[in-house]
Design an enzyme around this catalytic site. Structure first.
Site, PDB file in Angstrom:
ATOM      1  N   ALA A 145      26.371  25.335  57.651  1.00  0.00           N
ATOM      2  CA  ALA A 145      26.565  26.753  57.958  1.00  0.00           C
ATOM      3  C   ALA A 145      26.225  27.570  56.728  1.00  0.00           C
ATOM      4  CB  ALA A 145      28.015  27.024  58.365  1.00  0.00           C
TER       5      ALA A 145
ATOM      6  N   THR B 230      36.509  41.162  47.488  1.00  0.00           N
ATOM      7  CA  THR B 230      36.851  40.855  48.870  1.00  0.00           C
ATOM      8  C   THR B 230      36.763  39.352  49.049  1.00  0.00           C
ATOM      9  OG1 THR B 230      34.578  41.045  49.687  1.00  0.00           O
ATOM     10  CG2 THR B 230      35.904  43.043  49.667  1.00  0.00           C
TER      11      THR B 230
ATOM     12  N   SER C  18      37.398  34.489  48.420  1.00  0.00           N
ATOM     13  CA  SER C  18      36.631  34.744  47.205  1.00  0.00           C
ATOM     14  C   SER C  18      37.300  35.675  46.202  1.00  0.00           C
ATOM     15  CB  SER C  18      35.251  35.293  47.574  1.00  0.00           C
ATOM     16  OG  SER C  18      34.470  34.263  48.113  1.00  0.00           O
TER      17      SER C  18
END
Length: 381
Positions: free
Chosen positions: A149, A332, A85
């Site tokens: 997920a 992050t 990301s």
């Protein structure tokens, strides 16, 4: 599972370098603490870890553990890693360049740029703005859920064997994702969703007539000379150049997940870079070398992600209050096989990238990257 805010570090906020010629030189201050933090990550179960630090024109690297568990080789100093990301900061930068060029308005509805695309139960593209997308305040449901997920904070949790080798049709993925109801009214709160950046990437492509990867390349990568950074081709599965083996757990077993098609991560998390290149990019961004002051101010206009959180989120950029009181700006990221934490200290200019070659997401191990970042940006003599 990519790693959402890449904010793996968000929810829990939480050698091999050149020597220092002058004993009084403070540019490598904190080396011992960084080394200890990386060793702690290995003790927690990460195969290997690396810190790349840029300070006053001096670059140094520390590695611990193994970049490859079979050979025992450590991370190469110039190792390429999947940055998850952190890709979002590149995408947001391109969008703000388009704002400066008068091609996009931050507070315009996404419907203006993608007519008829962003609609679903409680979802109306006339009420969701470009700002909402970049700041994760749109209420759009997480498209990773389409792959079975749902990501935890800090994850892009889609990457299963079902899609590991497939080239994604992002338009189809979004159509399916937007059959789920909105999570909340636009602007009502902050909640991380990779869907925001998948849509932002589509907006960039619609406006420019080019792929988001091409726009990132000619607007950021080439001008900054980021030779080891790239946005993978849609069918590309291997990492170019030196890189660690990336591990993940499937059925409780650690497996090599280095090769994978990340087209489903797309604008939310597909890119590859070195720590040195990430440091250079974030430093240039914060120094105003990529976007004008007005757009940088918008990017740094933050919203707290939760009550009493040390993290606030701007437009593709995180402000993190470290335990020592130091403020850093960065992001992050994670994707199966890799976690990365990037932070720049405005007060000193020190830039740090931490890379780990497994995507643990449990409460015990997931803070390891942020702990190493803290050791690097809060150096003690």
């Amino acid at each position: 599972m990519w790693l959402k805010l890449g904010v793996l570090g968000v929810a829990f906020l939480a050698a091999t370098a050149c020597g220092v010629d002058d004993p009084a030189d403070t540019r490598e201050m904190g080396r011992e603490q960084v080394t200890a933090a990386l060793n702690d990550a290995v003790r927690l179960g990460f195969p290997g870890a690396q810190a790349v630090v840029a300070d006053k024109g001096h670059n140094w690297t520390v590695a611990a553990g193994a970049g490859d568990l079979v050979t025992g080789e450590p991370f190469a100093d110039d190792a390429r890693v999947r940055i998850g990301s952190n890709t979002k900061t590149f995408v947001a930068t391109v969008m703000l360049q388009l704002v400066a060029e008068g091609k996009v308005e931050l507070d315009a509805p996404v419907e203006r740029y993608l007519p008829g695309v962003v609609h679903g139960p409680g979802i109306d593209g006339n009420r969701i703005t470009i700002r909402n997308l970049l700041q994760h305040t749109s209420g759009l449901p997480e498209y990773a859920a389409e792959f079975g997920a749902v990501p935890k904070p800090g994850q892009i949790g889609f990457m299963t064997e079902q899609v590991r080798w497939q080239t994604a049709d992002m338009a189809a993925i979004l159509r399916n994702a937007l059959t789920a109801p909105a999570d909340f009214e636009p602007g009502a709160r902050w909640e991380y969703s990779n869907t925001n950046y998948a849509v932002a990437g589509m907006v960039i492509e619609e406006i420019t007539g080019d792929s988001v990867g091409a726009e990132i390349t000619h607007r950021i990568i080439e001008p900054l000379g980021l030779r080891d950074t790239y946005y993978p081709a849609p069918d590309e599965i291997d990492i170019r150049g030196p890189h660690p083996v990336g591990y993940t757990e499937i059925g409780g077993q650690r497996v090599d997940y280095t090769s994978q098609n990340v087209s489903a991560a797309g604008a939310a998390g597909a890119m590859v870079a070195t720590g040195a290149d990430l440091n250079r990019f974030f430093t240039a961004l914060l120094d105003g070398k990529l976007i004008a002051p007005a757009q940088l101010a918008e990017m740094k206009s933050v919203r707290s992600i939760a009550e009493n959180s040390a993290v606030a989120y701007g437009l593709g950029l995180m402000r993190i209050a470290m335990p020592c009181g130091t403020e850093v700006w960065g992001h992050t990221g994670g994707i199966p096989g890799s976690l990365t934490n990037v932070g720049v200290v405005p007060a000193t200019g020190r830039a740090v990238t931490i890379a780990l070659n497994q995507d643990f997401t449990d409460k015990e191990r997931s803070p390891a990257g942020m702990n190493a970042l803290s050791a690097a940006v809060c150096p003690a003599p």
